[in-house]
Design a protein around this motif. Structure first.
Motif, PDB file in Angstrom:
ATOM      1  N   VAL A  82      28.881  33.247  21.345  1.00  0.00           N
ATOM      2  CA  VAL A  82      27.524  33.355  21.879  1.00  0.00           C
ATOM      3  C   VAL A  82      26.720  34.260  20.949  1.00  0.00           C
ATOM      4  O   VAL A  82      27.199  35.320  20.545  1.00  0.00           O
ATOM      5  CB  VAL A  82      27.511  33.939  23.306  1.00  0.00           C
ATOM      6  N   MET A  83      25.507  33.828  20.621  1.00  0.00           N
ATOM      7  CA  MET A  83      24.612  34.628  19.780  1.00  0.00           C
ATOM      8  C   MET A  83      23.252  34.751  20.453  1.00  0.00           C
ATOM      9  O   MET A  83      22.736  33.783  21.008  1.00  0.00           O
ATOM     10  CB  MET A  83      24.456  33.993  18.391  1.00  0.00           C
TER      11      MET A  83
ATOM     12  N   ILE B 286      14.799  37.987  30.358  1.00  0.00           N
ATOM     13  CA  ILE B 286      15.171  36.625  29.967  1.00  0.00           C
ATOM     14  C   ILE B 286      15.436  36.590  28.464  1.00  0.00           C
ATOM     15  O   ILE B 286      14.631  37.060  27.662  1.00  0.00           O
ATOM     16  CB  ILE B 286      14.072  35.621  30.344  1.00  0.00           C
ATOM     17  N   LYS B 287      16.598  36.032  28.097  1.00  0.00           N
ATOM     18  CA  LYS B 287      16.976  35.899  26.689  1.00  0.00           C
ATOM     19  C   LYS B 287      17.351  34.454  26.395  1.00  0.00           C
ATOM     20  O   LYS B 287      17.747  33.695  27.279  1.00  0.00           O
ATOM     21  CB  LYS B 287      18.177  36.792  26.353  1.00  0.00           C
ATOM     22  N   TRP B 288      17.235  34.094  25.120  1.00  0.00           N
ATOM     23  CA  TRP B 288      17.747  32.819  24.628  1.00  0.00           C
ATOM     24  C   TRP B 288      19.073  33.088  23.930  1.00  0.00           C
ATOM     25  O   TRP B 288      19.186  34.033  23.143  1.00  0.00           O
ATOM     26  CB  TRP B 288      16.783  32.199  23.626  1.00  0.00           C
ATOM     27  N   VAL B 289      20.098  32.269  24.214  1.00  0.00           N
ATOM     28  CA  VAL B 289      21.383  32.412  23.530  1.00  0.00           C
ATOM     29  C   VAL B 289      21.805  31.058  22.948  1.00  0.00           C
ATOM     30  O   VAL B 289      21.467  29.999  23.488  1.00  0.00           O
ATOM     31  CB  VAL B 289      22.487  32.929  24.473  1.00  0.00           C
ATOM     32  N   TRP B 290      22.519  31.141  21.842  1.00  0.00           N
ATOM     33  CA  TRP B 290      23.071  29.952  21.189  1.00  0.00           C
ATOM     34  C   TRP B 290      24.571  29.987  21.431  1.00  0.00           C
ATOM     35  O   TRP B 290      25.262  30.889  20.983  1.00  0.00           O
ATOM     36  CB  TRP B 290      22.755  29.977  19.706  1.00  0.00           C
ATOM     37  N   GLU B 291      25.074  28.993  22.156  1.00  0.00           N
ATOM     38  CA  GLU B 291      26.477  28.958  22.550  1.00  0.00           C
ATOM     39  C   GLU B 291      27.204  27.801  21.871  1.00  0.00           C
ATOM     40  O   GLU B 291      26.706  26.673  21.847  1.00  0.00           O
ATOM     41  CB  GLU B 291      26.575  28.818  24.074  1.00  0.00           C
ATOM     42  N   ASN B 292      28.371  28.093  21.320  1.00  0.00           N
ATOM     43  CA  ASN B 292      29.233  27.079  20.719  1.00  0.00           C
ATOM     44  C   ASN B 292      30.615  27.179  21.352  1.00  0.00           C
ATOM     45  O   ASN B 292      31.095  28.282  21.636  1.00  0.00           O
ATOM     46  CB  ASN B 292      29.358  27.287  19.206  1.00  0.00           C
TER      47      ASN B 292
ATOM     48  N   GLY C 100      26.084  39.224  14.714  1.00  0.00           N
ATOM     49  CA  GLY C 100      25.323  39.224  15.954  1.00  0.00           C
ATOM     50  C   GLY C 100      25.859  38.286  17.015  1.00  0.00           C
ATOM     51  O   GLY C 100      25.136  37.934  17.941  1.00  0.00           O
ATOM     52  N   PHE C 101      27.117  37.876  16.904  1.00  0.00           N
ATOM     53  CA  PHE C 101      27.678  36.979  17.906  1.00  0.00           C
ATOM     54  C   PHE C 101      28.877  37.619  18.597  1.00  0.00           C
ATOM     55  O   PHE C 101      29.497  38.547  18.091  1.00  0.00           O
ATOM     56  CB  PHE C 101      28.101  35.647  17.288  1.00  0.00           C
ATOM     57  N   GLY C 102      29.178  37.105  19.794  1.00  0.00           N
ATOM     58  CA  GLY C 102      30.338  37.553  20.547  1.00  0.00           C
ATOM     59  C   GLY C 102      31.279  36.396  20.800  1.00  0.00           C
ATOM     60  O   GLY C 102      30.898  35.227  20.705  1.00  0.00           O
ATOM     61  N   TYR C 103      32.537  36.723  21.134  1.00  0.00           N
ATOM     62  CA  TYR C 103      33.586  35.719  21.327  1.00  0.00           C
ATOM     63  C   TYR C 103      33.981  35.660  22.797  1.00  0.00           C
ATOM     64  O   TYR C 103      34.069  36.682  23.473  1.00  0.00           O
ATOM     65  CB  TYR C 103      34.801  36.090  20.472  1.00  0.00           C
ATOM     66  N   TRP C 104      34.197  34.435  23.305  1.00  0.00           N
ATOM     67  CA  TRP C 104      34.657  34.282  24.685  1.00  0.00           C
ATOM     68  C   TRP C 104      35.821  33.303  24.761  1.00  0.00           C
ATOM     69  O   TRP C 104      36.006  32.453  23.878  1.00  0.00           O
ATOM     70  CB  TRP C 104      33.527  33.787  25.600  1.00  0.00           C
ATOM     71  N   GLU C 105      36.621  33.430  25.816  1.00  0.00           N
ATOM     72  CA  GLU C 105      37.740  32.513  26.057  1.00  0.00           C
ATOM     73  C   GLU C 105      37.889  32.297  27.558  1.00  0.00           C
ATOM     74  O   GLU C 105      37.957  33.253  28.328  1.00  0.00           O
ATOM     75  CB  GLU C 105      39.039  33.064  25.479  1.00  0.00           C
ATOM     76  N   LEU C 106      37.916  31.031  27.964  1.00  0.00           N
ATOM     77  CA  LEU C 106      38.058  30.675  29.373  1.00  0.00           C
ATOM     78  C   LEU C 106      39.415  30.022  29.596  1.00  0.00           C
ATOM     79  O   LEU C 106      39.703  28.965  29.028  1.00  0.00           O
ATOM     80  CB  LEU C 106      36.949  29.706  29.804  1.00  0.00           C
TER      81      LEU C 106
ATOM     82  N   HIS D  30      40.028  32.472  34.405  1.00  0.00           N
ATOM     83  CA  HIS D  30      39.650  33.808  33.934  1.00  0.00           C
ATOM     84  C   HIS D  30      38.845  33.681  32.652  1.00  0.00           C
ATOM     85  O   HIS D  30      39.284  33.048  31.686  1.00  0.00           O
ATOM     86  CB  HIS D  30      40.886  34.676  33.686  1.00  0.00           C
ATOM     87  N   LEU D  31      37.658  34.278  32.644  1.00  0.00           N
ATOM     88  CA  LEU D  31      36.777  34.248  31.484  1.00  0.00           C
ATOM     89  C   LEU D  31      36.786  35.611  30.802  1.00  0.00           C
ATOM     90  O   LEU D  31      36.402  36.616  31.407  1.00  0.00           O
ATOM     91  CB  LEU D  31      35.349  33.890  31.920  1.00  0.00           C
ATOM     92  N   ALA D  32      37.232  35.628  29.552  1.00  0.00           N
ATOM     93  CA  ALA D  32      37.293  36.878  28.787  1.00  0.00           C
ATOM     94  C   ALA D  32      36.130  36.923  27.802  1.00  0.00           C
ATOM     95  O   ALA D  32      35.853  35.939  27.108  1.00  0.00           O
ATOM     96  CB  ALA D  32      38.625  36.977  28.039  1.00  0.00           C
ATOM     97  N   TRP D  33      35.459  38.055  27.759  1.00  0.00           N
ATOM     98  CA  TRP D  33      34.332  38.275  26.844  1.00  0.00           C
ATOM     99  C   TRP D  33      34.650  39.395  25.873  1.00  0.00           C
ATOM    100  O   TRP D  33      35.336  40.363  26.222  1.00  0.00           O
ATOM    101  CB  TRP D  33      33.086  38.674  27.622  1.00  0.00           C
ATOM    102  N   SER D  34      34.125  39.265  24.660  1.00  0.00           N
ATOM    103  CA  SER D  34      34.182  40.390  23.735  1.00  0.00           C
ATOM    104  C   SER D  34      33.082  41.377  24.097  1.00  0.00           C
ATOM    105  O   SER D  34      32.173  41.082  24.885  1.00  0.00           O
ATOM    106  CB  SER D  34      33.998  39.903  22.290  1.00  0.00           C
ATOM    107  N   GLU D  35      33.166  42.558  23.515  1.00  0.00           N
ATOM    108  CA  GLU D  35      32.199  43.612  23.826  1.00  0.00           C
ATOM    109  C   GLU D  35      30.764  43.187  23.517  1.00  0.00           C
ATOM    110  O   GLU D  35      29.818  43.540  24.235  1.00  0.00           O
ATOM    111  CB  GLU D  35      32.551  44.875  23.035  1.00  0.00           C
ATOM    112  N   LYS D  36      30.600  42.391  22.455  1.00  0.00           N
ATOM    113  CA  LYS D  36      29.257  41.966  22.048  1.00  0.00           C
ATOM    114  C   LYS D  36      28.594  41.106  23.112  1.00  0.00           C
ATOM    115  O   LYS D  36      27.372  41.211  23.329  1.00  0.00           O
ATOM    116  CB  LYS D  36      29.330  41.192  20.726  1.00  0.00           C
TER     117      LYS D  36
END
Length: 245
Positions: free
Chosen positions: A167-168, A143-149, A67-73, A79-85
């Motif tokens: 991000v989850m 409005i959603k809550w997300v857990w970011e690491n 249930g999490f997605g991956y990001w890279e800045l 440039h901020l890249a996001w995974s599909e999730k």
């Protein structure tokens, strides 16, 4: 001639003049060696491409399960890249998202932006990973809550180059916690005396009004049976014993 793929023998390729006996010149041999080398390179690229596709598929499956997605800045190009999730979590698409840090911050709830900025700024300054739970507003207004690491990588001079993280969506968990907090406030600050017991009738919780009404402190009440603390004076001991056992 041998065909090498990633410096390992993959197979052989043969050449035949077919019509007549032919002694291959040095130039022809070099040309044929080049063909064999190119063949190995093509096979290597195809295998690498297939491996990358398989890795991407496994990563996508893992993200779906967890249930999490991956990001890279990229801190050089911003440039901020996001995974599909992550696009799914934020309720947007690659075509609608500007792929910048500002575009991300625009989706963070205004009340939480300073907190998110400070967590990231502190992480950069101290060169440590960070973890934060905050709210976002999706493009649909939900409005959603997300857990970011996240964590950041630096060059040899200490300059930050890129940040990566996950991000989850933890909306369900945080909503449950909020309901528990509200219930706790109602129980603690409500207008009625509240007592909670276990299955054997032993007190495990009393609120403030109970202590004010009975004169017992919280510590004195915990572990006691209600029949030991509260009696109307109209019934005998066996009545209270049967009630709470």
């Amino acid at each position: 001639l041998p065909v090498l793929v990633d410096l390992k023998l993959w197979g052989f390729v043969g050449f035949d003049h077919c019509k007549t006996n032919h002694i291959w010149s040095k130039q022809e041999q070099d040309s044929l060696s080049t063909v064999a080398s190119l063949t190995g390179n093509v096979i290597s690229r195809e295998q690498t491409g297939k491996q990358l596709q398989e890795k991407e598929a496994r990563l996508y499956e893992a993200q779906e399960v967890a249930g999490f997605g991956y990001w890279e800045l990229n801190l050089v190009t911003n440039h901020l890249a996001w995974s599909e999730k992550i696009y799914e979590i934020f309720g947007t698409t690659p075509e609608k998202f500007a792929n910048t840090l500002k575009a991300f911050m625009d989706l963070v709830l205004p009340e939480d932006r300073d907190m998110v900025n400070e967590a990231y700024r502190k992480s950069l300054a101290e060169k440590t990973p960070y973890s934060i739970v905050h709210r976002i507003r999706t493009t649909a207004g939900r409005i959603k809550w997300v857990w970011e690491n996240g964590r950041t990588f630096y060059d040899e001079t200490g300059k930050p180059l890129r940040s990566v993280g996950t991000v989850m969506d933890v909306t369900g968990r945080e909503s449950a916690r909020e309901q528990i907090r509200l219930l706790s406030r109602v129980v603690e600050e409500g207008p009625a005396s509240v007592v909670i017991t276990d299955l054997k009738g032993r007190i495990v919780f009393v609120n403030r009004l109970f202590t004010e009404f009975t004169g017992y402190t919280f510590g004195e009440a915990i572990g006691k049976n209600m029949g030991e603390l509260v009696k109307s004076g109209y019934h005998n001991e066996s009545y209270y014993k049967n009630m709470w056992e």
